[in-house]
Design an enzyme around this catalytic site. Structure first.
Site, mmCIF file in Angstrom:
data_model
loop_
_atom_site.group_PDB
_atom_site.id
_atom_site.type_symbol
_atom_site.label_atom_id
_atom_site.label_comp_id
_atom_site.label_asym_id
_atom_site.label_seq_id
_atom_site.Cartn_x
_atom_site.Cartn_y
_atom_site.Cartn_z
ATOM 1 N N GLY A 271 4.277 0.684 8.903
ATOM 2 C CA GLY A 271 5.497 0.611 8.098
ATOM 3 C C GLY A 271 5.235 1.091 6.682
ATOM 4 N N HIS A 272 4.017 0.897 6.227
ATOM 5 C CA HIS A 272 3.575 1.505 4.966
ATOM 6 C C HIS A 272 2.414 2.420 5.335
ATOM 7 C CE1 HIS A 272 2.312 2.377 0.991
ATOM 8 N NE2 HIS A 272 2.955 1.402 0.409
ATOM 9 N N HIS B 167 10.717 5.386 -0.016
ATOM 10 C CA HIS B 167 9.664 4.835 -0.864
ATOM 11 C C HIS B 167 8.619 5.920 -1.153
ATOM 12 C CE1 HIS B 167 6.047 2.304 -1.609
ATOM 13 N NE2 HIS B 167 6.919 1.434 -2.082
ATOM 14 N N GLU C 240 12.015 1.961 -4.834
ATOM 15 C CA GLU C 240 10.761 2.467 -5.400
ATOM 16 C C GLU C 240 10.559 3.921 -4.947
ATOM 17 O OE1 GLU C 240 7.843 -1.031 -6.340
ATOM 18 O OE2 GLU C 240 7.789 -0.617 -4.190
ATOM 19 N N GLU D 24 6.484 5.516 -10.290
ATOM 20 C CA GLU D 24 5.388 4.556 -10.119
ATOM 21 C C GLU D 24 4.030 5.247 -10.266
ATOM 22 O OE1 GLU D 24 5.794 2.211 -6.534
ATOM 23 O OE2 GLU D 24 3.672 1.659 -6.602
ATOM 24 N N CYS E 31 1.302 4.654 -8.762
ATOM 25 C CA CYS E 31 0.779 4.942 -7.420
ATOM 26 C C CYS E 31 1.377 6.211 -6.827
ATOM 27 C CB CYS E 31 1.110 3.799 -6.453
ATOM 28 S SG CYS E 31 0.073 2.344 -6.661
ATOM 29 N N CYS F 234 -0.759 -2.968 -6.799
ATOM 30 C CA CYS F 234 -1.159 -1.683 -6.236
ATOM 31 C C CYS F 234 -1.555 -0.674 -7.310
ATOM 32 C CB CYS F 234 -0.041 -1.115 -5.365
ATOM 33 S SG CYS F 234 1.560 -1.056 -6.184
ATOM 34 N N CYS F 235 -0.825 -0.635 -8.420
ATOM 35 C CA CYS F 235 -1.077 0.420 -9.411
ATOM 36 C C CYS F 235 -2.411 0.283 -10.138
ATOM 37 C CB CYS F 235 0.085 0.515 -10.403
ATOM 38 S SG CYS F 235 1.631 1.022 -9.613
#
Lengths: 630, 630
Positions: free
Chosen positions: B173-174, B248, B300, B316, B318, B394-395
């Protein structure tokens, strides 16, 4: 000074009269249908387990429709409409508790939760709207049943709330009841309704905070309040200490209106001072050029000074209407034309944009720029198309009552003064002191600034005729019976005041030249730097894709570009359009690059701007109020 | 062509070397502390009922820190850091299920829910990041335990997922695991990891849709998916049918990177074509001038073509990093400098802005304009101050691994070609065919466009030295051993290709003049019409309140204004600033009016622009990339 009631004003002009007709013949019936279909109108018939369970704010939607129906019945009798109102009043009466309690949600769905969540649950807000409707209906028809029902409810509220032992020290989470109670006091002569309104206003924001205590009582943590700060409902501070317009805009401006009402009745100086401070903050730092207010959808309201976005502007239709209410109250407390200027700005722009020319579609939000391709990423509140109805239907029902009562905003009367606040082809029957005076305006306003006023006192009488000189007008001229008088020399707080013995048939000619103006906003409004809005008279203009193609943001208006206004009788219901030449970058110069060293070659293009209120009545497309300049 | 691995590159320049030192000495240790403090590092020790319950994405945060630690250890041995990694690997191994399963959340908190919600729950995403870390750690230290642990988990996933009877036909999913599996295949030589990656890519978006079936199995309605459309996770269509970058942004660009990896390994033409189409859409219609991507916080990610807001830009950190990954993969599939141009744009601007000069504060979002007064109405992700850490971290962990591996992006090597992608004072040990070649760059880039390249093959050898001519440079010049050669005539797909017999000590001098450029965006980008961004070399500039006062939006750059670049060694870690004269409206002309007929008198003011990456390292204030022009 008091407003001349709309029942005494006959609107005959080419601008408003067709709109009021549509409001009466299209909007009112269609909203009845929506109220029926959604279950609102028949909420009192609901039974547990059935669909269409009455929602906490449904009563208020029907109430605003009832209020509009009442205004309409006063000037245009309509037996069918009257039956619809009466039938609802029957249901209301049947549903009313023995103690007077009256709220379809709490009576039928959660009877044990009454008064337990004033902060979020719109209970007192619904009461206020029903009271406004009852007052209007009594004025319009002379029938008293609805008013009696609401008085019984108001009496219950008066018993429940107050500072005495055993009473609750709460106040509306969505303000509205405050202003309604002043109306109720005025029509019934019962001062305790005014006192109750004053209690709500005085109690608001006191520590320990009522909503904290109420939340604890429910077993809720106050800090879990969705909007975090009580600024959302303007209870973060006692109202007299509030200096900035904050939070949810409709809540805010209904409250300020109620404060002004109470101040007008009581002469409370600290309350008047608070109203003025809030007015100044709102109109000098937090108002869109359209008279819309409230920049953000996050709280349906305010953020910080000078935050006036274009595309993201929320500018709820209800909020512009609430601004009109507050402006009207201020105008009658302080005869300063700035209040009428703002009232006019909102009415002709940010209010009127809330309804389609056809009368059957509505905007909730009134942004100042729109890119329809983004619709799929926005809610239907934020859509670039007017919608037929909303789950939260406050705006459609608000605009129908606003327009139906428009006549009440045009004139004011006092002991020795008759006043023209707005320029509308119309006639009004006034009381100036004890004298009956008819004032008639003949004008093509807002498209033409020439206004012929005919004054007809019953018999010759000395009084002052005050005429607003709009702030947008730089060179007004006036004459009385053909003899020129100086507008500026006779001006006081924005009104030209002509004191003389008036004789039947005396004429005042007003000329308010209407060149096309480029309006700039303060440099502190970051979103409009480098841009201008076009305005002519009170009308703010916008560009639409239908006339100008897309990429409207790339149009730039040279500083020396000539701007013309042209009458178009058969376009958008009859408007003046503004045309001129602008430049835009040559898209043919662009290949597929997204960025490149600036080498912009421009081409000259003709553009057409249309009144903002009339946008989105054709093919869906981009719209833009603030145009690049330079 | 393949990248020259970062282990073979020594960065010596004044721009990057100090940053990499800070990354190693400040960022890495501080992130370790945050991982400890938040419970991430010790997730495997968690017991039911205790605080700091492992969150579904925690493994991925630690994994990125581990990966960064590995890169750092490869070039800068550090026993303490190595012990921190090893200790985590111990916990990981101890926590691994007998079947190979390895996810701190699902192993410890919801063991019965494994593989039940691939759509939302990051299970395979965490696996991917841990695999990347294990690969890096094996490369850096030669230790194999971590890799072995991850191979066991990859083997389990390979057993669970696939098209065979009894296997699940799901996918992440990611996305992230896809690219990690290609790395795992390359280091282990096990083709089934590549096949598994290909399976995930091929299976994605097929009908009947796996996430529909999975939701039903959970007793969930697919249409209740929070983000409504599967475009959010790029499974709305099979990947080869996707033409626009949607949803995303990090999910999207990790997936495209994985697609390019699989395409590079398999030569799959339809996959290559899809990668190219997505690249074109991203970089020609959906990329900020800073190399940031993803305009909105709502998902996002992406909205529509040319929607590139300034103040509301999400961008973002990331996502800019993910764009660098994708660009690097594309560059090695297709030797076109456009990929390196974008990689450079992102690295020097939208990636680097993600971390403070001090190395201990991070941006999640990298907007192109900021008004700090609005902070209270925004989330801490959107703050105008860099934050120490985030709940979703995450970043910070992404940027620390990005910088630690920077050396791997500078050079490429092939059978008969050595290539310079980025200009960094550095030296690299390459393999050109069978020949060892050392390439050395001496340069003050990005502040100065002169680069001296020294080529040192073991012995004289014929091969091509390719040197990127940046798209931002309009007049590059080249010479070999002092003899000028034409850059344009030797250019192919943006690389100057010099084929000759190279002898040890041969020198190439490159001169990339760096005037200050005004950059305009396509007229279709509505948010930047009438505005320009300043760029010099690869560096995009911005205005900050600290240098220019507030109301930055009211500054306007005359079309003929001269712009100068000045070196400031002790300012913001050593930068070139851009100075010039602009005009702004005279605020002294304004009283309290919010709107007025345009009469703007302007005054000339000096302004200073600083590199975008260096903003928000001084007093908090406004920031603006796109400046009005005209």
């Amino acid at each position: 000074m008091l407003p001349v009631p709309f029942t005494n004003v006959k609107i005959t002009d080419e601008f408003w009269a067709p709109r009021l007709k549509t409001n009466r013949e299209v909007t009112l019936p269609i909203e009845y249908k929506h109220c029926k279909k959604s279950g609102r109108y028949d909420a009192w018939k609901w039974k547990p387990g059935k669909p269409k369970e009455p929602h906490i704010f449904w009563d208020s939607d029907v109430a605003k429709w009832l209020e509009a129906a009442a205004y309409s019945l006063a000037t245009h009798p309509d037996p069918k409409l009257e039956r619809q109102v009466d039938a609802y009043v029957e249901m209301l009466e049947a549903g009313q508790g023995k103690d007077g309690y009256l709220n379809s949600h709490y009576s039928l769905v959660e009877p044990d939760k009454r008064w337990s969540n004033l902060r979020d649950c719109c209970e007192l807000y619904c009461a206020g709207h029903l009271i406004e409707a009852a007052v209007a209906y009594a004025q319009a028809t002379g029938k008293e049943k609805f008013l009696d029902v609401m008085c019984r409810y108001a009496d219950l509220i008066d018993k429940k709330f107050g500072t005495k032992r055993g009473q609750m020290r709460g106040y509306p989470g969505h303000q509205e009841l405050e202003l309604a109670l002043v109306k109720l006091c005025r029509i019934t002569g019962e001062k305790r309704y005014l006192d109750l309104s004053k209690f709500f206003i005085d109690e608001r924001g006191r520590q320990p905070h009522y909503y904290d205590r109420e939340a604890h009582k429910r077993g809720d943590e106050p800090r879990h309040f969705h909007f975090r700060s009580y600024a959302y409902n303007q209870s973060h501070l006692p109202v007299r200490e509030q200096k900035e317009v904050v939070g949810h805009s409709v809540r805010a401006f209904y409250m300020y209106t109620g404060m002004a009402d109470v101040a007008a009745e009581t002469g409370d100086r600290s309350l008047i001072a608070a109203c003025k401070r809030l007015w100044v903050n709102a109109t000098q730092k937090r108002m869109f050029v359209t008279g819309g207010i409230g920049p953000t959808s996050a709280n349906e309201g305010f953020t910080i000074d000078y935050d006036l976005p274009t595309e993201k502007a929320y500018a709820e239709t209800c909020a512009a209407i609430a601004l009109v209410f507050f402006a009207q109250r201020m105008l009658h407390m302080d005869a300063d034309s700035q209040y009428a200027d703002v009232m006019e700005r909102a009415l002709y722009n940010g209010v009127l944009s809330g309804v389609s020319l056809s009368g059957d579609r509505f905007f909730y939000q009134n942004p100042l720029a729109v890119f329809p391709a983004l619709n799929e990423f926005r809610t239907h509140h934020e859509s670039s198309r007017r919608q037929e109805w909303f789950g939260c239907a406050c705006c459609p029902t608000n605009i129908v009552r606003m327009l139906a009562s428009l006549g009440g905003y045009i004139y004011s009367q006092g002991k020795s003064e008759a006043r023209i606040n707005l320029f509308v082809d119309s006639s009004a029957e006034m009381k100036v002191g004890k004298q009956n005076v008819q004032i008639q305006q003949a004008t093509k306003y807002p498209w033409n600034g020439k206004v012929k006023v005919t004054v007809r006192p019953e018999r010759p009488a000395e009084f002052t005729l005050s005429i607003r000189i709009p702030a947008w007008c730089r060179s007004a001229s006036l004459s009385v019976n053909g003899k020129s008088i100086s507008a500026s020399r006779n001006k006081k707080k924005g009104f030209a005041r002509i004191k003389r013995e008036w004789r039947p048939g005396d004429r005042v000619d007003i000329d308010l030249p209407m060149p096309v103006e480029r309006i700039e906003a303060s440099p502190k409004v970051r979103q409009t730097c480098g841009r201008v809005a076009l305005q002519r008279g009170p009308i703010v203009y916008c560009l639409e894709e239908a006339d100008n193609g897309n990429n409207l943001n790339d149009l730039s208006l040279p500083k020396d570009a000539k701007l013309s206004s042209t009458r178009k009788k058969d376009f958008l219901g009859g408007v003046n359009v503004i045309t001129g030449k602008a430049v835009r970058r040559r898209t043919s110069d662009w290949n597929r690059e997204l960025y490149r060293p600036s080498q912009s070659r421009t081409e000259t293009v003709k553009f057409t701007a249309v009144p903002y209120y009339a946008w989105a009545n054709r093919a869906e497309g981009e719209m833009l109020v603030w145009m690049h300049e330079g």
